[in-house]
Design a protein around this motif. Structure first.
Motif, PDB file in Angstrom:
ATOM      1  N   VAL A 244      46.468  41.278  25.093  1.00  0.00           N
ATOM      2  CA  VAL A 244      47.081  42.289  25.968  1.00  0.00           C
ATOM      3  C   VAL A 244      46.910  43.667  25.335  1.00  0.00           C
ATOM      4  CG1 VAL A 244      49.256  43.133  26.921  1.00  0.00           C
ATOM      5  CG2 VAL A 244      48.708  40.697  27.035  1.00  0.00           C
ATOM      6  N   PHE A 245      47.080  43.730  24.006  1.00  0.00           N
ATOM      7  CA  PHE A 245      46.890  44.983  23.272  1.00  0.00           C
ATOM      8  C   PHE A 245      45.445  45.455  23.411  1.00  0.00           C
ATOM      9  CE2 PHE A 245      46.236  47.363  19.261  1.00  0.00           C
ATOM     10  CZ  PHE A 245      47.240  48.307  19.399  1.00  0.00           C
ATOM     11  N   PHE A 246      44.475  44.540  23.281  1.00  0.00           N
ATOM     12  CA  PHE A 246      43.065  44.880  23.484  1.00  0.00           C
ATOM     13  C   PHE A 246      42.843  45.442  24.895  1.00  0.00           C
ATOM     14  CE2 PHE A 246      41.238  41.603  20.239  1.00  0.00           C
ATOM     15  CZ  PHE A 246      41.396  42.537  19.225  1.00  0.00           C
ATOM     16  N   ALA A 247      43.455  44.792  25.869  1.00  0.00           N
ATOM     17  CA  ALA A 247      43.240  45.178  27.262  1.00  0.00           C
ATOM     18  C   ALA A 247      43.674  46.623  27.499  1.00  0.00           C
ATOM     19  CB  ALA A 247      44.000  44.226  28.183  1.00  0.00           C
TER      20      ALA A 247
ATOM     21  N   GLY B 158      38.726  45.473  30.159  1.00  0.00           N
ATOM     22  CA  GLY B 158      40.169  45.387  29.932  1.00  0.00           C
ATOM     23  C   GLY B 158      40.829  44.372  30.845  1.00  0.00           C
ATOM     24  N   PHE B 159      40.433  44.367  32.108  1.00  0.00           N
ATOM     25  CA  PHE B 159      40.985  43.374  33.042  1.00  0.00           C
ATOM     26  C   PHE B 159      40.599  41.955  32.624  1.00  0.00           C
ATOM     27  CE2 PHE B 159      41.233  47.013  36.079  1.00  0.00           C
ATOM     28  CZ  PHE B 159      42.559  46.880  36.413  1.00  0.00           C
ATOM     29  N   LEU B 160      39.347  41.785  32.154  1.00  0.00           N
ATOM     30  CA  LEU B 160      38.907  40.461  31.713  1.00  0.00           C
ATOM     31  C   LEU B 160      39.695  40.015  30.488  1.00  0.00           C
ATOM     32  CD1 LEU B 160      35.030  40.808  32.145  1.00  0.00           C
ATOM     33  CD2 LEU B 160      36.662  39.708  33.687  1.00  0.00           C
TER      34      LEU B 160
ATOM     35  N   VAL C 170      46.169  38.188  41.081  1.00  0.00           N
ATOM     36  CA  VAL C 170      46.729  39.544  40.998  1.00  0.00           C
ATOM     37  C   VAL C 170      45.838  40.441  40.142  1.00  0.00           C
ATOM     38  CG1 VAL C 170      48.666  40.908  40.139  1.00  0.00           C
ATOM     39  CG2 VAL C 170      49.099  38.801  41.400  1.00  0.00           C
ATOM     40  N   ILE C 171      45.377  39.921  38.993  1.00  0.00           N
ATOM     41  CA  ILE C 171      44.484  40.706  38.133  1.00  0.00           C
ATOM     42  C   ILE C 171      43.189  41.032  38.873  1.00  0.00           C
ATOM     43  CG2 ILE C 171      43.072  40.620  36.036  1.00  0.00           C
ATOM     44  CD1 ILE C 171      45.303  38.969  34.737  1.00  0.00           C
ATOM     45  N   GLY C 172      42.663  40.062  39.637  1.00  0.00           N
ATOM     46  CA  GLY C 172      41.454  40.307  40.417  1.00  0.00           C
ATOM     47  C   GLY C 172      41.652  41.373  41.477  1.00  0.00           C
ATOM     48  N   ILE C 173      42.811  41.373  42.122  1.00  0.00           N
ATOM     49  CA  ILE C 173      43.105  42.386  43.141  1.00  0.00           C
ATOM     50  C   ILE C 173      43.200  43.766  42.506  1.00  0.00           C
ATOM     51  CG2 ILE C 173      44.863  43.181  44.770  1.00  0.00           C
ATOM     52  CD1 ILE C 173      45.457  40.228  45.362  1.00  0.00           C
ATOM     53  N   LEU C 174      43.881  43.865  41.347  1.00  0.00           N
ATOM     54  CA  LEU C 174      43.995  45.150  40.654  1.00  0.00           C
ATOM     55  C   LEU C 174      42.620  45.656  40.215  1.00  0.00           C
ATOM     56  CD1 LEU C 174      47.170  44.495  38.455  1.00  0.00           C
ATOM     57  CD2 LEU C 174      47.009  45.940  40.493  1.00  0.00           C
ATOM     58  N   MET C 175      41.751  44.737  39.756  1.00  0.00           N
ATOM     59  CA  MET C 175      40.403  45.133  39.364  1.00  0.00           C
ATOM     60  C   MET C 175      39.628  45.654  40.568  1.00  0.00           C
ATOM     61  SD  MET C 175      37.332  42.907  37.528  1.00  0.00           S
ATOM     62  CE  MET C 175      38.495  41.970  36.559  1.00  0.00           C
ATOM     63  N   THR C 176      39.809  45.016  41.704  1.00  0.00           N
ATOM     64  CA  THR C 176      39.130  45.465  42.924  1.00  0.00           C
ATOM     65  C   THR C 176      39.606  46.862  43.321  1.00  0.00           C
ATOM     66  OG1 THR C 176      39.002  43.161  43.672  1.00  0.00           O
ATOM     67  CG2 THR C 176      38.640  44.873  45.320  1.00  0.00           C
TER      68      THR C 176
ATOM     69  N   ILE D 236      34.007  40.810  43.284  1.00  0.00           N
ATOM     70  CA  ILE D 236      35.344  40.485  42.770  1.00  0.00           C
ATOM     71  C   ILE D 236      36.210  39.926  43.890  1.00  0.00           C
ATOM     72  CG2 ILE D 236      37.416  41.381  41.645  1.00  0.00           C
ATOM     73  CD1 ILE D 236      35.667  43.600  40.482  1.00  0.00           C
ATOM     74  N   ILE D 237      36.096  40.500  45.083  1.00  0.00           N
ATOM     75  CA  ILE D 237      36.849  39.986  46.229  1.00  0.00           C
ATOM     76  C   ILE D 237      36.452  38.539  46.495  1.00  0.00           C
ATOM     77  CG2 ILE D 237      37.189  40.199  48.724  1.00  0.00           C
ATOM     78  CD1 ILE D 237      36.866  43.226  48.384  1.00  0.00           C
ATOM     79  N   GLY D 238      35.148  38.250  46.399  1.00  0.00           N
ATOM     80  CA  GLY D 238      34.690  36.876  46.587  1.00  0.00           C
ATOM     81  C   GLY D 238      35.300  35.926  45.568  1.00  0.00           C
ATOM     82  N   PHE D 239      35.416  36.390  44.325  1.00  0.00           N
ATOM     83  CA  PHE D 239      36.016  35.557  43.285  1.00  0.00           C
ATOM     84  C   PHE D 239      37.497  35.312  43.575  1.00  0.00           C
ATOM     85  CE2 PHE D 239      38.175  35.221  39.111  1.00  0.00           C
ATOM     86  CZ  PHE D 239      37.593  34.038  38.675  1.00  0.00           C
ATOM     87  N   VAL D 240      38.195  36.340  44.047  1.00  0.00           N
ATOM     88  CA  VAL D 240      39.611  36.182  44.391  1.00  0.00           C
ATOM     89  C   VAL D 240      39.771  35.179  45.528  1.00  0.00           C
ATOM     90  CG1 VAL D 240      41.629  37.359  45.360  1.00  0.00           C
ATOM     91  CG2 VAL D 240      40.293  38.464  43.557  1.00  0.00           C
ATOM     92  N   VAL D 241      38.893  35.268  46.511  1.00  0.00           N
ATOM     93  CA  VAL D 241      38.938  34.316  47.629  1.00  0.00           C
ATOM     94  C   VAL D 241      38.685  32.893  47.125  1.00  0.00           C
ATOM     95  CG1 VAL D 241      37.791  33.617  49.767  1.00  0.00           C
ATOM     96  CG2 VAL D 241      38.288  36.035  49.345  1.00  0.00           C
TER      97      VAL D 241
END
Length: 655
Positions: A287-290, A400-402, A434-440, A469-474
Motif C-alpha cells: 500500500v505504501f508503494f502504491a 500504483g493501482f496494480l 473497485v480498484i479497476g473502476i478507479l483506474m478506469t 480495463i473496463i473489459g477486465f472489470v466486466v
C-alpha cells in the motif's frame, strides 16, 4: 481362481511399493536398564512431502497427518510422552487456504518407552501417513519393528480367511483392453516451462519499468554517451553491450543471498511467505508503494549511494562501466523497487523460491538492458523513440493501482490462515472491481493525482487502454455470483479458493456435478442409462485433485461433457470412515504382512491397486459399464489435453 487372485495381489503390491516415495527405518537407543528410545527415520524421495504429526489447524487440517501407534503399549511397556518430531516446513496451501506442515528429504521421529515386563525383547508399531508431490498423493501405512536385544522382531500374524479372499475377489474387475493401462496420459508439469514463464514475467516487469520516469529518460543519454563519446565506434557498441550485461548481473546478484538461506534452511523462505504477520506487513508495504506511485511521496535510496557510484563510474574502463550500471539500479529504485518487491514476494511463495527469484530477476535485468544494447547497435532507431512526457507519469500511477491490488493478495493470505473471514472470495473480487473502476476513471482523466500535468485531450491509446480495463472489470463481475463460471481461471491463484465463499456449499460433489462415491452404485446407474463411466480416484486431502476440479473440470466444454455424457464415480482413497463390520477384511501383501481393510479409503485404495496397479491421485479411468477401457488413464494435466481425452473416450464408447 483364488490362488490366481492372491498372485495378482502380490504382483500389484510389488508395483505399488516400487513407487512408494517414503522408506522407513528403525533403530533403538538404550537410555537405561528400563528405558529405551525408539528411533524412526523416514527417507523421502525428491519432490515429495511427508506431512507432519502436528498441523497448525490440528484435526481440522485438510491433509492426513503422520500417525504412529504401538502394539501392547500400556501392558508390557509404557510410552513416555508423545512421539517427538523435527521442526517441519510450514507454508500456506493455496488450494485449501490453510497452513500445512511437512518434511522433505528425510526426518527422524523418536518415542521414549519404559519397559515394565522384563521378558519383552521387541516392540511392534505402525505408521499411517500421507505423502504428495506436485502431481499426486499417496495414502499408506507401514509396520515398524524395534528389537531391544538384537533378536528378530515378531510382527504376529493376521488371518486371511475365506471371507477376506471373497471380498478381495469382489474388488477385482473383469477389465477389457487392459493393454491401454500402459498408456498413461498427463505427465509431470514441466519445471523448465515454469521457469520460462517466470523469466517472461520478470522480463515484462522490466519492460514496464523502462516506461517509468526513473528509467526511460536514461536510455538516449546513456546510449549517446557510449556511441558518441568513444572515438572507436565498435568499442562504443561493445561498451554499451557490456553495460547491459552488467545490468543483468546486478539484478541476478540480488537473488544470491536467498540461495544461501535456501541451502541452510529451506523452511525460511516458506516461513517468510506464509507467516501471518509478515503477510500483513507485506500488505502495508505494498500500500505504501502504491501511494508512492500515486505521487504523494518519493521512495529513494540514500543520495550518497548514487553520488559515490557516479563518482566511481568516472574511473573509466570496465570498472567504470560496472559502476554506471550500478548507478542506474540505484537512481531508478523509486520506480523499480515496488516491481522488484512484487517479484520477490511472488517467487518466495513457491517451492524452489530462490531459483525462481534468480530466473525472474534475470528476466527483469534483461529487459532493462535490452534497449541500451539494441540502440547502441542501431543508433538511428533512437529517432523513433517517443519523447519523455506525461505518459510516463500515467504509467507510474497505473502501476500504483496494480500494487494496491496486489497488496490485498497478502492480506488475503493472512486472512485464510487465521480464518478471520474478512476477505472471502467475493469480497476480494469486489475490492479488485473497485480498484479497476478507479483506474478506469484515472485513465479517462476523471480523477487526478499530485504529479499529473495539465489535462489533455484523451489519446487513442489511452482510451483503448481504458476500454481494456473496463473489459477486465466486466470479466471480474461474475466472480461475485455463485456459479460454475465464477472461477476466474485467468486469475487462478490470486483470489481466495472457490470454497472460501460467502455462499453456503450445496453439494460435496465437485462443482455441483452429480457424482457417486460408491463404485457399485455408480456402475448400476451407468448401466441403467447406458453411459460411460469416469472413474475418479481422488482424496479429500489431494491438492492436485482440487486443482483439476477447479481449473480443468470447470471449463465450460469439460463441465458440459462431464455433466451430460459421463457417470462420475469419485472414490476417495483417504476417507477414514469405517466400513460396516461385515465388509472389513484382511489383505495379504507380498512381504507376508497382512493389511486390515477397515475404512472406505482402505477399500478404494486397494481397489485402485488391484485393478490399475497404481496408488497415485488424481488418477482417471474411462470405461464402459461392461468394464471395457475406452482409452489410457489420465493424470494431472491441462484443460485442452483433458478435453481431448474425454472426447476420445466418448467416441470410442459410441463406436
Amino acid at each position: 481362481m483364488r490362488n490366481l487372485l492372491v498372485a495378482l495381489f502380490l504382483l500389484v503390491t510389488t508395483l505399488i511399493q516400487a513407487q512408494n516415495p517414503v522408506k522407513w527405518d528403525t533403530s533403538v537407543e538404550k537410555v537405561s536398564d528400563s528405558e529405551y528410545e525408539l528411533v524412526i527415520k523416514a527417507t523421502i524421495e525428491e519432490h515429495w512431502h511427508l506431512y507432519a504429526q502436528n498441523q497448525p489447524l490440528g484435526e481440522e487440517a485438510s491433509i492426513i497427518p503422520t500417525t504412529f501407534s504401538f502394539k501392547d503399549a500400556g501392558g508390557n511397556y509404557e510410552l513416555i510422552e508423545d512421539v517427538e518430531e523435527e521442526e517441519p516446513i510450514t507454508e500456506l496451501d493455496q488450494i485449501f487456504g490453510e497452513e500445512l506442515s511437512y518434511f522433505a528429504e528425510e526426518v527422524t521421529f523418536k518415542q521414549r518407552v519404559k519397559i515394565t515386563n522384563p521378558t519383552v525383547n521387541s516392540i511392534v508399531g505402525s505408521v499411517e501417513y500421507q505423502a504428495c508431490d506436485d502431481q499426486r498423493c499417496i495414502f499408506n501405512d507401514a509396520d515398524l519393528g524395534f528389537s531391544l536385544d538384537g533378536s528378530k522382531v515378531d510382527f504376529g500374524t493376521k488371518e486371511v480367511d475365506s471371507k477376506s479372499i471373497n471380498l478381495a475377489e469382489d474388488l477385482a474387475l473383469p477389465l477389457k483392453n487392459t493393454d491401454l493401462l500402459k498408456d498413461v496420459h498427463g505427465s509431470d508439469v514441466s519445471k523448465e516451462r515454469d521457469l520460462s514463464s517466470l523469466f517472461i514475467l520478470g522480463f515484462l516487469g522490466g519492460l514496464i519499468a523502462l516506461l517509468t520516469p526513473c528509467v526511460f529518460p536514461m536510455i538516449p543519454l546513456t546510449v549517446s554517451f557510449f556511441t558518441k563519446q568513444t572515438s572507436n565506434k565498435k568499442k562504443g557498441i561493445s561498451n554499451a553491450i557490456l553495460y547491459g550485461v552488467f545490468i543483468i548481473g546486478i539484478y541476478m546478484a540480488l537473488s544470491v543471498p536467498f540461495h544461501f538461506l535456501d541451502s541452510i534452511a529451506p523452511e525460511i523462505l516458506n516461513n517468510i511467505s506464509t507467516n501471518v504477520w509478515l503477510n500483513v506487513i507485506f500488505f502495508v508495504i505494498f500500500v505504501f508503494f502504491a501511494f508512492s506511485f500515486f505521487g504523494y511521496y518519493e521512495l529513494t535510496l540514500p543520495s550518497s549511494w548514487g553520488n559515490k557510484m557516479d563518482s566511481a563510474s568516472s574511473s573509466g574502463g570496465i570498472i567504470g562501466i560496472f559502476f554506471m550500471a550500478l548507478t542506474l539500479a540505484i537512481v531508478s529504485f523509486s520506480c523499480t523497487g515496488p516491481i522488484l518487491g512484487s517479484l520477490l514476494a511472488g517467487s518466495l511463495s513457491n517451492d524452489g523460491g530462490a531459483m525462481q527469484l534468480t530466473v525472474g530477476m534475470t528476466g527483469f535485468g534483461a529487459a532493462l538492458a535490452l534497449p541500451f544494447a539494441l540502440f547502441a547497435l542501431f543508433p538511428n532507431m533512437l529517432k523513433s523513440l517517443p519523447k519523455s512526457g506525461g505518459w510516463m507519469t500515467t504509467t507510474k500511477v497505473i502501476l500504483g493501482f496494480l500494487e494496491l491490488a496486489l497488496a490485498f493478495k497478502f492480506l488475503s493470505n493472512a486472512d485464510l490462515v487465521e480464518h478471520w473471514g474478512i476477505l472471502k472470495r467475493e469480497i476480494f473480487i469486489g475490492i479488485w472491481i473497485v480498484i479497476g473502476i478507479l483506474m478506469t476513471l484515472y485513465v479517462f482523466g476523471i480523477i487526478r493525482f499530485p504529479h499529473d500535468g495539465p489535462k489533455k485531450k484523451l489519446s487513442f491509446y489511452r482510451g483503448a487502454f481504458g476500454v481494456a480495463i473496463i473489459g477486465f472489470v466486466v470479466y471480474l463481475i461474475p466472480g461475485l455470483q455463485k456459479s460454475n463460471e465464477s472461477n476466474l481461471k485467468l486469475l487462478s491463484g490470486f483470489p481466495p479458493p472457490v470454497f472460501y465463499s460467502i455462499y453456503p456449499q450445496e453439494s460435496d460433489c465437485p462443482l455441483g456435478l452429480t457424482c457417486f462415491k460408491d463404485f457399485e452404485e455408480g456402475l448400476e446407474y451407468a448401466r441403467e442409462n447406458n453411459k460411460p463411466i469416469l472413474l475418479d480416484f481422488t482424496g479429500w486431502a489431494c491438492v492436485n485433485c482440487r486443482k483439476m476440479e477447479e481449473n480443468v473440470w470447470s471449463e465450460p466444454e469439460i463441465f458440459s461433457i462431464l455433466n451430460e455424457e459421463y457417470v462420475l464415480i469419485s472414490l476417495y482413497v483417504d476417507d477414514r470412515k469405517d466400513l460396516p463390520e461385515d465388509l472389513q477384511f484382511n489383505y495379504k501383501m507380498d512381504n507376508g504382512r497382512v493389511k486390515s481393510i477397515k475404512t472406505i479409503g482402505d477399500k478404494w485404495a486397494t481397489f485402485q491397486a488391484i485393478n490399475f496397479k497404481t496408488a497415485s491421485q488424481p488418477y482417471y479411468i474411462l470405461m464402459s459399464p461392461d468394464f471395457e477401457l475406452l482409452n489410457g488413464p489420465q493424470q494431472y494435466t491441462e484443460a485442452i489435453a483433458y478435453y481431448e481425452w474425454l472426447k476420445s473416450g466418448l467416441e470410442n464408447f459410441k463406436n
